[in-house]
Design a protein around this motif. Structure first.
Motif, PDB file in Angstrom:
ATOM      1  N   THR A 163     -82.589 -49.520 -14.803  1.00  0.00           N
ATOM      2  CA  THR A 163     -81.630 -50.036 -13.818  1.00  0.00           C
ATOM      3  C   THR A 163     -81.577 -51.568 -13.691  1.00  0.00           C
ATOM      4  O   THR A 163     -80.474 -52.127 -13.630  1.00  0.00           O
ATOM      5  CB  THR A 163     -81.888 -49.376 -12.444  1.00  0.00           C
TER       6      THR A 163
ATOM      7  N   THR B 239     -75.876 -48.974 -15.392  1.00  0.00           N
ATOM      8  CA  THR B 239     -74.957 -47.887 -15.784  1.00  0.00           C
ATOM      9  C   THR B 239     -75.596 -46.917 -16.778  1.00  0.00           C
ATOM     10  O   THR B 239     -74.941 -45.987 -17.241  1.00  0.00           O
ATOM     11  CB  THR B 239     -73.702 -48.486 -16.454  1.00  0.00           C
ATOM     12  N   SER B 240     -76.853 -47.110 -17.093  1.00  0.00           N
ATOM     13  CA  SER B 240     -77.504 -46.238 -18.083  1.00  0.00           C
ATOM     14  C   SER B 240     -77.612 -44.803 -17.564  1.00  0.00           C
ATOM     15  O   SER B 240     -77.895 -44.578 -16.386  1.00  0.00           O
ATOM     16  CB  SER B 240     -78.912 -46.774 -18.377  1.00  0.00           C
TER      17      SER B 240
ATOM     18  N   ASN C  99     -79.733 -41.199 -11.716  1.00  0.00           N
ATOM     19  CA  ASN C  99     -79.039 -40.170 -12.507  1.00  0.00           C
ATOM     20  C   ASN C  99     -79.902 -38.916 -12.650  1.00  0.00           C
ATOM     21  O   ASN C  99     -79.398 -37.790 -12.661  1.00  0.00           O
ATOM     22  CB  ASN C  99     -78.640 -40.705 -13.884  1.00  0.00           C
TER      23      ASN C  99
END
Ligand SMILES: Cc1cc2nc3c(=O)[nH]c(=O)nc-3n(C[C@H](O)[C@H](O)[C@H](O)COP(=O)(O)OP(=O)(O)OC[C@H]3O[C@@H](n4cnc5c(N)ncnc54)[C@H](O)[C@@H]3O)c2cc1C
Length: 451
Positions: free
Chosen positions: A75, A80-81, A87
């Protein structure tokens, strides 16, 4: 081109990879997770274990990560990973329950489960793949595995963790009743009727003492806790303290002379090695209960300010000899079981022996690291060896911590790619740390002079 037998396919020639990562703990896992966003980069990561495991011998159910979950594997440099902790929560359908908990921190168990999830979804990770030897043929690093298979790469990322401290007085006694803290949960079933001594006053020592006193079924007759520090001190926390866990601090730290770096690291000990307040509170409460409510005051002995210098054993058990720093006298502690929670230190792994003479090492045998974590290797400049968790001296107190692991992985990937794939530039600092290249007074004077 080098044509060695590739991993998993002993007869076919293999193209040289861009990178081989050795060791898949959190630090190389972070590099692997970032590289996953760069399909043109051909990288493989090896670990000797059959699957991802994070300090299993110390995975107490109640232990809390000392770092924010936002400082996960990706992060800070790639929010956006798909490999972020958030996630993970979303994909586990756990996001709202987690947020509703308003936890002070994430448990180590849950963070470990998150890292396991990432480690096993990345195509670049290989398990049961212990590295036996690394050499260099003038073009690429040749990596030989314990199972005899070979692989090669232009660059290496060596991240096999720190080496447990085993002082001379302990070395001859290491075995089933005198062992390193990292093995604790693998050994600790019952200590029924035993006198157990924990040596080391950091967070690991505290967690083990708490477990000995509270986990069902342990039942030691007596627990002693020895620390060479003058007291059992809490972790230093807060916004100003945490400013040392920033890229900006690392860049100013690197300008300091060697003596300045040493005193910075020593002065920040409690920012990284102090005890988590929740652990201290639980431990204090249990010791209070034993002393004042359960009429069992002799079952716990706290011994700060004692420096262990010798250990021997006879029919009655171990005798631990200590210097009592404040009194300048000696004291002896008796024990049946000794747990060494005395930390670990950076080192160059054994499998690097063929390259040892070609790498610039400090007197303790630890590689000097450049700003972008490269060892000073006398081979071609396009063949880089990155060292992770080896930079306590070069990068400061944050190096063995997870706080900057994604940032460090970003720095390494940028160096590999030869471009700024990830933004790793420090932001404006809140604190004007001492720095040699740009003394503050000078810059203020310059600003005043400029008008
Ligand atoms: C109990 C504990 C709790 C911690 N909690 C925190 C925390 O809350 N916050 C924080 O910032 N830091 C914490 N740390 C410090 C630090 O983040 C961890 O130690 C972290 O695991 C370091 O990661 P690493 O990748 O360098 O090494 P490791 O996690 O030790 O991983 C090294 C890997 O290399 C592999 N390996 C070794 N030799 C070979 C070989 N020859 N071939 C192939 N593979 C090999 C090992 O199997 C292992 O998987 C903690 C440390 C401990 C011990």
């Amino acid at each position: 081109m080098t044509t060695l037998a590739p991993v998993g396919s002993p007869n076919a020639p293999e193209a040289i990879k861009d990178l081989i990562g050795i060791g898949i703990g959190p630090f190389n896992l972070s590099v692997a997770a970032l590289l996953d966003s760069m399909p043109k980069m051909n990288a493989t990561f090896f670990d000797q274990k059959p699957e991802f495991v994070w300090h299993a011998g110390l995975m107490f159910p109640g232990s809390i990560l000392q770092t924010s979950f936002l400082k996960d594997l990706v992060t800070p440099v790639m929010p956006t990973s798909p490999h972020s902790f958030v996630n993970y929560l979303v994909e586990q359908k756990r996001f709202y329950d987690f947020m509703a908990g308003r936890f002070n921190g994430v448990s180590r168990t849950e963070f470990s489960a998150y890292m396991t999830w990432v480690a096993h979804r990345l195509p670049s990770t290989r398990w049961d793949s212990g590295v036996r030897e690394v050499s260099f043929d003038g073009e690429a690093f040749q990596v030989e595995l314990d199972n005899g298979l070979k692989s090669c790469a232009r660059n290496l990322s060596v991240a096999t963790g720190m080496k447990p401290n085993k002082p001379d007085w302990a070395a001859p006694h290491i075995g089933p009743t005198c062992f390193h803290a990292g093995d604790y949960l693998h050994r600790a079933a019952s200590f029924s009727g035993k006198r157990v001594t924990v040596i080391g006053g950091g967070q690991t020592g505290a967690e083990i003492v708490l477990d000995l006193l509270t986990a069902p079924g342990r039942e030691p007759a007596q627990v002693s806790w020895i620390s060479n520090l003058p007291r059992f001190s809490p972790l230093e926390e807060g916004g100003f303290v945490d400013q040392v866990f920033t890229p900006g601090y690392v860049s100013t730290y690197q300008t300091l002379p060697r003596a300045g770096k040493r005193s910075e690291v020593a002065g920040q000990k409690l920012a990284s090695d102090g005890l988590t307040p929740a652990t201290i509170d639980a431990l204090y409460e249990e010791i209070y209960r034993r002393k004042h409510l359960a009429n069992a005051p002799d079952t716990v002995t706290l011994l700060p300010g004692r420096n262990v210098f010798a250990l021997d054993r006879d029919a009655a058990g171990y005798r631990i000899h200590t210097d009592v720093t404040a009194c300048q006298t000696a004291e002896t502690v008796s024990a049946d079981v000794i747990i060494l929670a005395i930390g670990a230190k950076p080192s160059l792994p054994e499998f690097m022996a063929p390259l040892r003479d070609r790498i610039d090492l400090d007197p303790a045998g630890v590689p000097h690291l450049s700003q972008d974590y490269r060892m000073t290797f006398d081979g071609p400049s396009e063949n880089r060896i990155f060292g992770l968790n080896m930079g306590l001296a070069s990068h400061g107190i944050v190096d063995p911590q997870m706080s900057l692991m994604a940032w460090r992985a970003g720095v390494i990937v940028n160096a590999l790619a030869g471009s700024q794939v990830f933004d790793v530039e420090p932001g404006a600092d809140i604190i004007s740390w001492p720095r040699l290249d740009q003394p503050v007074a000078t810059s203020l004077e310059q600003a005043a002079a400029a008008g």
